[in-house]
Design a protein around this motif. Structure first.
Motif, PDB file in Angstrom:
ATOM      1  N   ALA A  56       0.832  -1.205   0.000  1.00 10.66           N
ATOM      2  CA  ALA A  56       0.000   0.000   0.000  1.00 10.66           C
ATOM      3  C   ALA A  56       0.868   1.258   0.000  1.00 10.66           C
ATOM      4  N   ILE A  57       1.939   1.242   0.769  1.00 10.96           N
ATOM      5  CA  ILE A  57       2.834   2.401   0.831  1.00 10.96           C
ATOM      6  C   ILE A  57       3.516   2.625  -0.511  1.00 10.96           C
ATOM      7  N   LEU A  58       4.004   1.562  -1.136  1.00  9.90           N
ATOM      8  CA  LEU A  58       4.660   1.697  -2.444  1.00  9.90           C
ATOM      9  C   LEU A  58       3.681   2.204  -3.498  1.00  9.90           C
ATOM     10  N   PHE A  59       2.452   1.698  -3.469  1.00  7.60           N
ATOM     11  CA  PHE A  59       1.438   2.159  -4.416  1.00  7.60           C
ATOM     12  C   PHE A  59       1.146   3.642  -4.202  1.00  7.60           C
ATOM     13  N   LEU A  60       1.041   4.044  -2.952  1.00  9.30           N
ATOM     14  CA  LEU A  60       0.791   5.449  -2.628  1.00  9.30           C
ATOM     15  C   LEU A  60       1.950   6.332  -3.082  1.00  9.30           C
ATOM     16  N   PHE A  61       3.170   5.872  -2.864  1.00 11.25           N
ATOM     17  CA  PHE A  61       4.341   6.636  -3.307  1.00 11.25           C
ATOM     18  C   PHE A  61       4.366   6.767  -4.832  1.00 11.25           C
ATOM     19  N   ASP A  62       4.027   5.696  -5.532  1.00 11.37           N
ATOM     20  CA  ASP A  62       3.969   5.775  -6.996  1.00 11.37           C
ATOM     21  C   ASP A  62       2.962   6.839  -7.432  1.00 11.37           C
ATOM     22  N   ALA A  63       1.807   6.862  -6.783  1.00 12.60           N
ATOM     23  CA  ALA A  63       0.774   7.849  -7.131  1.00 12.60           C
ATOM     24  C   ALA A  63       1.240   9.272  -6.812  1.00 12.60           C
ATOM     25  N   ILE A  64       1.865   9.463  -5.654  1.00 13.25           N
ATOM     26  CA  ILE A  64       2.371  10.784  -5.275  1.00 13.25           C
ATOM     27  C   ILE A  64       3.444  11.243  -6.256  1.00 13.25           C
ATOM     28  N   GLY A  65       4.352  10.344  -6.633  1.00 11.36           N
ATOM     29  CA  GLY A  65       5.402  10.681  -7.592  1.00 11.36           C
ATOM     30  C   GLY A  65       4.833  11.066  -8.941  1.00 11.36           C
ATOM     31  N   PHE A  66       3.817  10.341  -9.376  1.00 11.30           N
ATOM     32  CA  PHE A  66       3.177  10.637 -10.654  1.00 11.30           C
ATOM     33  C   PHE A  66       2.594  12.048 -10.643  1.00 11.30           C
ATOM     34  N   VAL A  67       1.886  12.390  -9.579  1.00 11.12           N
ATOM     35  CA  VAL A  67       1.291  13.731  -9.455  1.00 11.12           C
ATOM     36  C   VAL A  67       2.397  14.786  -9.388  1.00 11.12           C
ATOM     37  N   TYR A  68       3.440  14.523  -8.618  1.00 10.42           N
ATOM     38  CA  TYR A  68       4.547  15.474  -8.481  1.00 10.42           C
ATOM     39  C   TYR A  68       5.179  15.797  -9.836  1.00 10.42           C
ATOM     40  N   LEU A  69       5.384  14.771 -10.650  1.00  8.70           N
ATOM     41  CA  LEU A  69       6.049  14.975 -11.944  1.00  8.70           C
ATOM     42  C   LEU A  69       5.283  15.930 -12.849  1.00  8.70           C
ATOM     43  N   TYR A  70       3.972  15.911 -12.775  1.00 13.88           N
ATOM     44  CA  TYR A  70       3.187  16.772 -13.649  1.00 13.88           C
ATOM     45  C   TYR A  70       2.743  18.080 -12.996  1.00 13.88           C
ATOM     46  N   ARG A  71       2.922  18.201 -11.690  1.00 17.15           N
ATOM     47  CA  ARG A  71       2.550  19.445 -11.011  1.00 17.15           C
ATOM     48  C   ARG A  71       3.736  20.381 -10.795  1.00 17.15           C
ATOM     49  N   SER A  72       4.940  19.846 -10.798  1.00 18.55           N
ATOM     50  CA  SER A  72       6.126  20.635 -10.477  1.00 18.55           C
ATOM     51  C   SER A  72       6.643  21.395 -11.703  1.00 18.55           C
ATOM     52  N   GLN A  73       6.728  22.701 -11.565  1.00 19.94           N
ATOM     53  CA  GLN A  73       7.296  23.526 -12.634  1.00 19.94           C
ATOM     54  C   GLN A  73       8.794  23.259 -12.771  1.00 19.94           C
ATOM     55  N   ARG A  74       9.446  22.981 -11.657  1.00 23.02           N
ATOM     56  CA  ARG A  74      10.886  22.701 -11.695  1.00 23.02           C
ATOM     57  C   ARG A  74      11.161  21.459 -12.538  1.00 23.02           C
ATOM     58  N   VAL A  75      10.355  20.418 -12.386  1.00 21.49           N
ATOM     59  CA  VAL A  75      10.538  19.204 -13.185  1.00 21.49           C
ATOM     60  C   VAL A  75      10.369  19.529 -14.670  1.00 21.49           C
ATOM     61  N   HIS A  76       9.367  20.302 -14.991  1.00 25.17           N
ATOM     62  CA  HIS A  76       9.148  20.712 -16.385  1.00 25.17           C
ATOM     63  C   HIS A  76      10.357  21.465 -16.923  1.00 25.17           C
ATOM     64  N   ASP A  77      10.869  22.404 -16.126  1.00 20.79           N
ATOM     65  CA  ASP A  77      11.999  23.221 -16.566  1.00 20.79           C
ATOM     66  C   ASP A  77      13.285  22.405 -16.704  1.00 20.79           C
ATOM     67  N   VAL A  78      13.491  21.452 -15.808  1.00 25.43           N
ATOM     68  CA  VAL A  78      14.697  20.616 -15.863  1.00 25.43           C
ATOM     69  C   VAL A  78      14.723  19.795 -17.149  1.00 25.43           C
ATOM     70  N   PHE A  79      13.602  19.172 -17.479  1.00 30.93           N
ATOM     71  CA  PHE A  79      13.585  18.326 -18.671  1.00 30.93           C
ATOM     72  C   PHE A  79      13.487  19.123 -19.969  1.00 30.93           C
ATOM     73  N   ALA A  80      13.167  20.397 -19.879  1.00 34.92           N
ATOM     74  CA  ALA A  80      13.156  21.248 -21.070  1.00 34.92           C
ATOM     75  C   ALA A  80      14.546  21.803 -21.364  1.00 34.92           C
ATOM     76  N   ASP A  81      15.435  21.717 -20.373  1.00 34.83           N
ATOM     77  CA  ASP A  81      16.763  22.322 -20.482  1.00 34.83           C
ATOM     78  C   ASP A  81      17.820  21.272 -20.805  1.00 34.83           C
ATOM     79  N   PHE A  82      18.581  21.517 -21.847  1.00 36.35           N
ATOM     80  CA  PHE A  82      19.692  20.639 -22.235  1.00 36.35           C
ATOM     81  C   PHE A  82      20.769  21.544 -22.808  1.00 36.35           C
ATOM     82  N   PRO A  83      22.037  21.285 -22.489  1.00 39.58           N
ATOM     83  CA  PRO A  83      23.096  22.160 -23.040  1.00 39.58           C
ATOM     84  C   PRO A  83      23.058  22.195 -24.566  1.00 39.58           C
ATOM     85  N   PRO A  84      23.204  23.385 -25.146  1.00 37.41           N
ATOM     86  CA  PRO A  84      23.205  23.472 -26.614  1.00 37.41           C
ATOM     87  C   PRO A  84      24.444  22.793 -27.199  1.00 37.41           C
TER      88      PRO A  84
END
Length: 169
Positions: A125-153
């Motif tokens: 149950a804890i692992l399932f809950l963590f998976d769900a929390i991580g999933f939500v975090y990945l799409y709610r966090s602006q920092r995550v969006h910005d990190v994956f949008a950034d790559f050295p030219p």
């Protein structure tokens, strides 16, 4: 445009992964790391442990961690000289990581439905809950969006005819 601290950037001026994002990358690879840890810590019994680990359903969980492994490889190759594949993996990082967490949840649900007399344990149950929390975090966090949008030219390539861009001999 979000502004981050000076220390949030690496030597190539790319936004670094936050500690929380590192946690979710490692968490998504938990079964891969468990398998590696089992094989390294008990070399004399590694064959027996590998057979036990890969029997039944553990192989499905192992496959769920592959996107996290790809992302870890891309993290180590996040350089200006990186090729198209590494750049694609990096820019797809949020979706890859989310797919890993979603696959963990799907496999858990499928196993729960398929096993007769299945009962939910607290660790499951804890692992399932963590998976769900991580999933939500990945799409709610602006920092995550910005990190994956950034790559050295890509660095400009100097050819043998020119010692510097725009200078002819």
């Amino acid at each position: 445009m979000n502004f981050y601290d000076f220390n949030d950037y690496d030597r190539h001026n790319s936004l670094k992964m936050s500690p929380a994002l590192w946690f979710w990358v490692i968490f998504s690879m938990r079964h891969v790391l468990l398998l590696l840890g089992l094989s390294v810590t008990s070399l004399s019994h590694s064959t027996d442990l590998m057979n036990e680990f890969t029997s039944e359903t553990h192989w499905a969980y192992f496959l769920c961690g592959i996107p996290g492994v790809l992302l870890l490889i891309a993290t180590n190759n996040r350089l200006p000289k990186a090729g198209k594949v590494m750049r694609w993996i990096w820019h797809s990082g949020r979706n890859l990581l989310a797919s890993s967490l979603a696959l963990h949840m799907i496999v858990s649900l499928i196993l729960a439905v398929m096993k007769p007399n299945w009962q939910l344990s607290l660790p499951q149950a804890i692992l399932f809950l963590f998976d769900a929390i991580g999933f939500v975090y990945l799409y709610r966090s602006q920092r995550v969006h910005d990190v994956f949008a950034d790559f050295p030219p890509v660095e400009p390539v100097l050819n043998s005819k020119n010692s510097a861009p725009g200078i002819k001999r």
